[in-house]
Scaffold this active site. Structure first.
Site, PDB file in Angstrom:
ATOM      1  N   GLY A  59       0.897  -1.351   0.067  1.00  0.00           N
ATOM      2  CA  GLY A  59       0.053  -0.070  -0.131  1.00  0.00           C
ATOM      3  C   GLY A  59       1.000   1.126   0.018  1.00  0.00           C
ATOM      4  CB  THR A  60       3.992   2.070   1.721  1.00  0.00           C
ATOM      5  OG1 THR A  60       3.423   1.793   3.252  1.00  0.00           O
ATOM      6  CG2 THR A  60       5.029   3.333   1.760  1.00  0.00           C
ATOM      7  CG  ASN A  64      -4.694   3.487   9.622  1.00  0.00           C
ATOM      8  OD1 ASN A  64      -4.962   4.780   8.786  1.00  0.00           O
ATOM      9  ND2 ASN A  64      -3.379   3.598  10.311  1.00  0.00           N
ATOM     10  CD  GLN A  91      -6.968  -0.730   7.879  1.00  0.00           C
ATOM     11  OE1 GLN A  91      -7.676  -1.657   8.370  1.00  0.00           O
ATOM     12  NE2 GLN A  91      -5.656  -0.861   8.303  1.00  0.00           N
ATOM     13  CB  THR A  99      11.887  -9.726 -11.196  1.00  0.00           C
ATOM     14  OG1 THR A  99      12.903  -9.515 -12.194  1.00  0.00           O
ATOM     15  CG2 THR A  99      11.066 -11.187 -11.440  1.00  0.00           C
ATOM     16  CB  CYS A 104       0.113  -0.561   9.844  1.00  0.00           C
ATOM     17  SG  CYS A 104      -0.908   0.847   9.871  1.00  0.00           S
TER      18      CYS A 104
HETATM   19  C1  LIG Z   1      -4.952   2.774   5.100  1.00  0.00           C
HETATM   20  C2  LIG Z   1      -3.438   2.318   5.001  1.00  0.00           C
HETATM   21  N1  LIG Z   1      -2.893   2.789   4.006  1.00  0.00           N
HETATM   22  C3  LIG Z   1      -1.522   2.196   3.547  1.00  0.00           C
HETATM   23  C4  LIG Z   1      -1.002   1.222   4.553  1.00  0.00           C
HETATM   24  C5  LIG Z   1       0.426   1.003   4.141  1.00  0.00           C
HETATM   25  O1  LIG Z   1       0.301  -0.383   3.517  1.00  0.00           O
HETATM   26  P1  LIG Z   1       1.556  -1.434   3.281  1.00  0.00           P
HETATM   27  O2  LIG Z   1       1.924  -1.635   4.811  1.00  0.00           O
HETATM   28  O3  LIG Z   1       1.221  -2.489   2.512  1.00  0.00           O
HETATM   29  O4  LIG Z   1       2.573  -0.539   2.946  1.00  0.00           O
HETATM   30  C6  LIG Z   1      -1.839   0.669   5.557  1.00  0.00           C
HETATM   31  C7  LIG Z   1      -1.194  -0.045   6.492  1.00  0.00           C
HETATM   32  O5  LIG Z   1       0.026  -0.393   6.766  1.00  0.00           O
HETATM   33  C8  LIG Z   1      -2.823   1.281   6.019  1.00  0.00           C
HETATM   34  O6  LIG Z   1      -3.668   0.888   6.922  1.00  0.00           O
END
Ligand SMILES: Cc1ncc(COP(=O)(O)O)c(C=O)c1O
Length: 382
Positions: free
Chosen positions: A74-75, A147, A186, A244, A332
């Site tokens: 997600g990041t 989150n 989420q 990859t 997180c």
């Molecule tokens: C709302 C939200 N966005 C982005 C992320 C980031 O995702 P990731 O940990 O897969 O990079 C998270 C959780 O970590 C999240 O809760």
């Protein structure tokens, strides 16, 4: 490792890997290890598996397969979207809500960023959002659900507002694009993620919150929205994300998303009932407890409370000793001493923020677990 007696209530941080998802991934970690860009038939089969996974994910998002870019979570997807758009418009600005995940707030802060506040129930202040969008705005990024406090945002209302802004721009000949992105990391276990129904141009999803593997996610970008890639190299993902492919991760992601979306109505109903019992039990055992965020517009698995006068770190550690795993602030992100920006944005004092706990339920949560948790919580108070 979790034991049979562990009660895991931190699904907003990450979920365990579903066993069917694990099985679907296994061949791609063993015999089908080939690089999908190679041209022999064994590798072409791997490429075909990615194509099918992409098609399946696109189906749930209501997108074309070509509109899905796989990322390492997600990041990365949030960063790709924000940098990918904002780099093209040095004089433009982007509008985000005050309670976005850091992976939206931090990249957006590198540009001309405007922050729209939220109301005390955690929902976006539509009037503040309207004021924040001006003639130079090219991107609005508002999360689907939070989150920390689980608040669900009114994406369709926001999409309508953005549509109105676009109409007014047309009338005065302002040709600057205005895109609407949502971070939906989420939500897929509970809510519809069909982009057209939600009215978004771009959406982030990841696998680690939906019983899939970590470090894999996807960015949906509607065709016609141009992005500048962040990672340059071999040109995978149509040049938008070189490197990859994480084949096993992508296959597991598709499997996890499919199950999440098929079961979402049933799982939402089950957890809504459990949540009501959870809140009722907390309020009867600990009458001073305050529930944070809207109850109505909330993910079914989220219970976020303030226990006035308590120290949340201490409570979390005491619960841990009872085998109950929950979170203080946003688990997180790397832990820091600063009170959560989300809790501050909904008006909590630093003291109240440091007295707050997040419980996020999941597939393994049942009534007995909730009862044990409330009992342990009541007995852990200082
Ligand atoms: C709302 C939200 N966005 C982005 C992320 C980031 O995702 P990731 O940990 O897969 O990079 C998270 C959780 O970590 C999240 O809760």
């Amino acid at each position: 490792m979790s034991s049979a007696h562990t009660i895991y209530l931190d699904h907003a941080a990450t979920t365990p890997l579903d066993s069917a998802v694990f099985l679907s991934m296994q061949p791609y970690l063993t015999e089908a290890f080939y690089n999908p860009s190679a041209t022999y038939s064994a590798a072409r089969k791997v490429k075909q598996a990615i194509t099918e996974a992409r098609r399946s994910i696109a189906h749930h998002v209501g997108a074309r397969p070509t509109e899905i870019i796989f990322t390492a979570g997600g990041t990365e997807a949030n960063n790709l979207l924000i940098h990918g758009i904002m780099r093209q418009f040095p004089d433009g600005n982007c509008v985000v809500s005050a309670i976005e995940h850091d992976s939206v707030l931090h990249p957006a802060a590198q540009y001309n960023q405007r922050v729209a506040g939220v109301l005390s129930d955690g929902r976006i202040d539509i009037a503040a959002l309207k004021t924040a969008i001006d003639d130079q705005t090219v991107l609005v990024s508002i999360q689907y659900a939070n989150n920390e406090i689980g608040t669900i945002q009114p994406l369709r209302d926001i999409a309508r507002l953005i549509g109105d802004v676009k109409q007014s721009r047309l009338k005065v000949g302002n040709t600057r694009p205005l895109y609407f992105h949502t971070d939906a990391c989420q939500v897929p276990v509970y809510l519809d993620i069909h982009a057209a129904r939600l009215g978004v141009d771009a959406m982030t999803v990841n696998a680690s919150k939906i019983y899939g593997p970590k470090q894999v996610g996807a960015l949906f970008v509607k065709s016609g929205v141009h992005l500048e890639p962040m990672l340059l190299g071999g040109g995978q993902e149509k040049g938008m994300r070189s490197g990859t492919e994480n084949v096993a991760g992508i296959i597991g992601f598709a499997e996890a998303l499919n199950r999440a979306q098929i079961e979402r109505h049933e799982e939402s109903k089950r957890l809504q009932m459990l949540r009501a019992q959870f809140i009722e039990a907390i309020q009867s055992r600990i009458p001073t407890a305050v529930i944070n965020g809207s109850i109505k517009h909330r993910l079914p698995n989220n219970v976020h409370i303030t226990l006035p006068g308590q120290d949340n770190e201490l409570l979390m550690m005491r619960l841990d000793k009872h085998g109950i795993l929950c979170a203080v602030g946003s688990a997180c992100s790397a832990s820091d001493e600063e009170p959560s920006h989300v809790l501050k944005a909904i008006g909590l004092s630093d003291e109240a923020a440091h007295a707050s706990l997040r419980f996020s339920m999941g597939r393994s949560t049942n009534k007995a677990a909730i009862q044990r948790t409330v009992e342990a919580l009541a007995n852990s108070l200082g």
